[in-house]
Design an enzyme around this catalytic site. Structure first.
Site, PDB file in Angstrom:
ATOM      1  N   SER A 174      48.655  48.320  43.193  1.00  0.00           N
ATOM      2  CA  SER A 174      48.915  46.889  43.048  1.00  0.00           C
ATOM      3  C   SER A 174      50.428  46.647  43.122  1.00  0.00           C
ATOM      4  O   SER A 174      51.045  47.027  44.111  1.00  0.00           O
ATOM      5  CB  SER A 174      48.281  46.372  41.755  1.00  0.00           C
ATOM      6  N   GLU A 208      38.540  44.021  46.611  1.00  0.00           N
ATOM      7  CA  GLU A 208      39.665  43.880  45.689  1.00  0.00           C
ATOM      8  C   GLU A 208      39.591  42.604  44.844  1.00  0.00           C
ATOM      9  O   GLU A 208      39.695  42.628  43.619  1.00  0.00           O
ATOM     10  CB  GLU A 208      40.990  43.861  46.461  1.00  0.00           C
ATOM     11  N   HIS A 233      39.429  45.618  42.630  1.00  0.00           N
ATOM     12  CA  HIS A 233      40.794  46.018  42.302  1.00  0.00           C
ATOM     13  C   HIS A 233      40.795  46.902  41.056  1.00  0.00           C
ATOM     14  O   HIS A 233      40.057  46.649  40.103  1.00  0.00           O
ATOM     15  CB  HIS A 233      41.616  44.750  42.061  1.00  0.00           C
TER      16      HIS A 233
END
Length: 512
Positions: free
Chosen positions: A183, A312, A421
């Site tokens: 990220s 995600e 994610h």
């Protein structure tokens, strides 16, 4: 195990197959006037410390989900895991995620013991200044402070420099350093590939759910900084308000500034909401947009592995109640007009045609909502298409460029989250059996087996070997971790064509 450095001696804590050093400083505390300055090297010292306490995270909103209760400005520390046995060992330096405003180097999901022990690598987790502390441009609003730019990025470089100077004392190889992150940590890794001061200090990079286009022009960074300063209390000028602000006022103003819309990646087609504190193309530390620099061959000395989780954005969209966002029931109430409005806000001038594409391409899960169309688009806009651009850019200069995709399905909050994610992180660190690891993976025997496979690939890459999947240049296919085919393209041709004018190919220009 005790390690003696010029800055002092540190006694490790014994772990399972590792020696762990917690809270080792890599720079002086950024306090007082140093709040606005690049990190400074530590002075020499004969002090001896037992490295048995995790450091305080960088100042941020309290977040029990991330294990962050307290935080503060004295934050420039490392956690280090050294495997048992004879070195020298390759080094893996981790930068945590959290949207550049949250997260910690000490989260359970990032515990490096299992990765270090199983792959015989030294794992180093580095903290850095977050939010306005790390990524506001104080030089634009208060020149009398003589502030440095890109403070968070400078912290990341300083951690890398510290590793190169001192990791040999821990049994590590300063000539075999891999930086990796997820990220915002993945965005950081890609940015460091384009940072001339950092590039000679590492040989390989792993970008997990990241991109090389999360950077701002100076004008955009100044806009966010002005919004931040304008929300600080006090009647003085900007410098006075910045010097006087306490932690509570700082966080409150930062939350206000997060509402400022910015042009991500130096283009109008990808406005960025909420996550607007990020590195700035300052012409100094970061001379140009990272993906353009990489396309020009400026990172040709660095091996790259980059990848995504297939779904995600489900994490942000369907875990929303944790952050006060709509519930699944509320999302199901969105009509076509509201969904189109959200597409158009994210993709000005392109919302209608892109929504039409995702309506054809995506069948919403009845356990979720029609906002699955939006989630698929945001997954591509924020992560998958930027990752494809990054892989193409680097593969033009390096054969050892590899892509991957996680397909492991996660079930959270009673909602099927797909391969959302963060689902990759517990597999990489071998923490699928921990509470947060079980939250994302289920903690099953199958999850443990996949973690062993993932760690083997990450470890091989860190040693300078090839991971299990094909090189990107062999057909633009990624290895998949989880159910489905062993390899797959990231995009079909018509899906990729949709993004040609929205996230265009990088502008390589001339290498610097």
């Amino acid at each position: 195990m005790q390690v003696v450095l010029p800055q002092g001696a540190y006694q490790a804590v014994a772990g399972d197959g590792v020696q762990e050093f917690r809270g080792v400083p890599f720079a002086q505390p950024p306090l007082g006037e140093a709040r606005f300055k690049a990190p400074r090297r530590l002075p020499d010292s004969d002090a001896v410390a037992r490295a048995d306490r995790y450091p305080l995270p960088s100042l941020q909103v309290r977040n029990p989900m991330m294990g962050v209760e307290d935080s503060g400005e004295d934050c420039l520390y490392l956690n280090i895991w050294v495997p048992e046995g004879e070195g020298p060992f390759p080094v893996m330096l981790w930068y945590h995620g959290g949207g550049y405003v949250a997260g910690s180097a000490s989260q359970i999901l990032y515990n490096g013991a299992a990765l270090a022990a199983s792959q015989r690598v030294i794992v180093v987790n580095a903290a850095y200044r977050l939010g306005a502390h790390g990524f506001a441009d104080f030089s634009a609003v208060a020149p009398e402070l003589e502030a440095d730019t890109n403070l968070g990025l400078r912290d990341q470089v300083a951690a890398l420099e510290w590793v190169n100077r001192h990791i040999e004392a821990f049994g590590g190889r300063p000539d075999r350093v891999t930086i990796f992150g997820e990220s915002a940590g993945g965005f950081s890794v890609a940015t460091l590939m384009a940072t001339p001061r950092a590039r000679p200090l590492f040989q390989a990079a792993i970008v997990q759910s990241g991109a090389a286009d999360f950077a701002l022009d100076p004008e955009e960074a100044a806009k966010v900084t002005r919004a931040f300063v304008g929300a600080l209390p006090g009647d003085g000028d900007a410098a006075d308000k910045l010097r006087a602000a306490d932690a509570k006022a700082w966080i409150k103003a930062q939350n206000q500034a997060l509402r400022t819309l910015v042009r991500r990646g130096q283009r109008d087609t990808t406005p960025q909401f909420a996550m607007n504190f990020m590195p700035m193309v300052d012409g100094d530390l970061l001379p140009r947009l990272p993906v353009d620099a990489i396309a020009a061959g400026e990172a040709a000395d660095i091996a790259l592995m980059a990848g995504v989780c297939r779904d995600e954005y489900h994490f942000f969209q369907y875990a929303g109640p944790l952050a006060g966002f709509p519930t699944v029931e509320e999302l199901r109430g969105y009509d076509d007009e509201e969904i189109l409005r959200r597409f158009e806000r994210a993709l000005p001038g392109n919302g209608e045609r892109v929504l039409a594409h995702y309506r054809r391409a995506v069948t919403p899960d009845p356990a979720r909502s029609n906002m699955d169309w939006f989630s698929a688009m945001e997954t591509d806009r924020l992560f998958r298409m930027p990752t494809l651009r990054l892989l193409d850019a680097q593969a033009a200069h390096r054969a050892d460029t590899y892509g991957y995709q996680f397909t492991w399905p996660s079930q959270q909050f009673g909602v099927p989250m797909g391969a959302c994610h963060v689902v990759d992180v517990p597999f990489v660190f071998g923490v699928t059996d921990t509470v947060p690891g079980q939250f994302f993976t289920g903690g099953t025997d199958e999850a443990r087996a996949l973690s062993e496979r993932v760690r083997a690939d990450w470890g091989a890459f860190a040693r300078g070997e090839a991971p299990s999947g094909p090189a990107w240049g062999e057909g633009r296919r990624v290895v998949q971790y989880g159910p489905g085919d062993a390899t797959a393209p990231l995009f079909q041709a018509d899906d990729e064509a949709l993004w040609a004018d929205i996230i265009p190919r990088p502008r390589p220009g001339t290498a610097q």
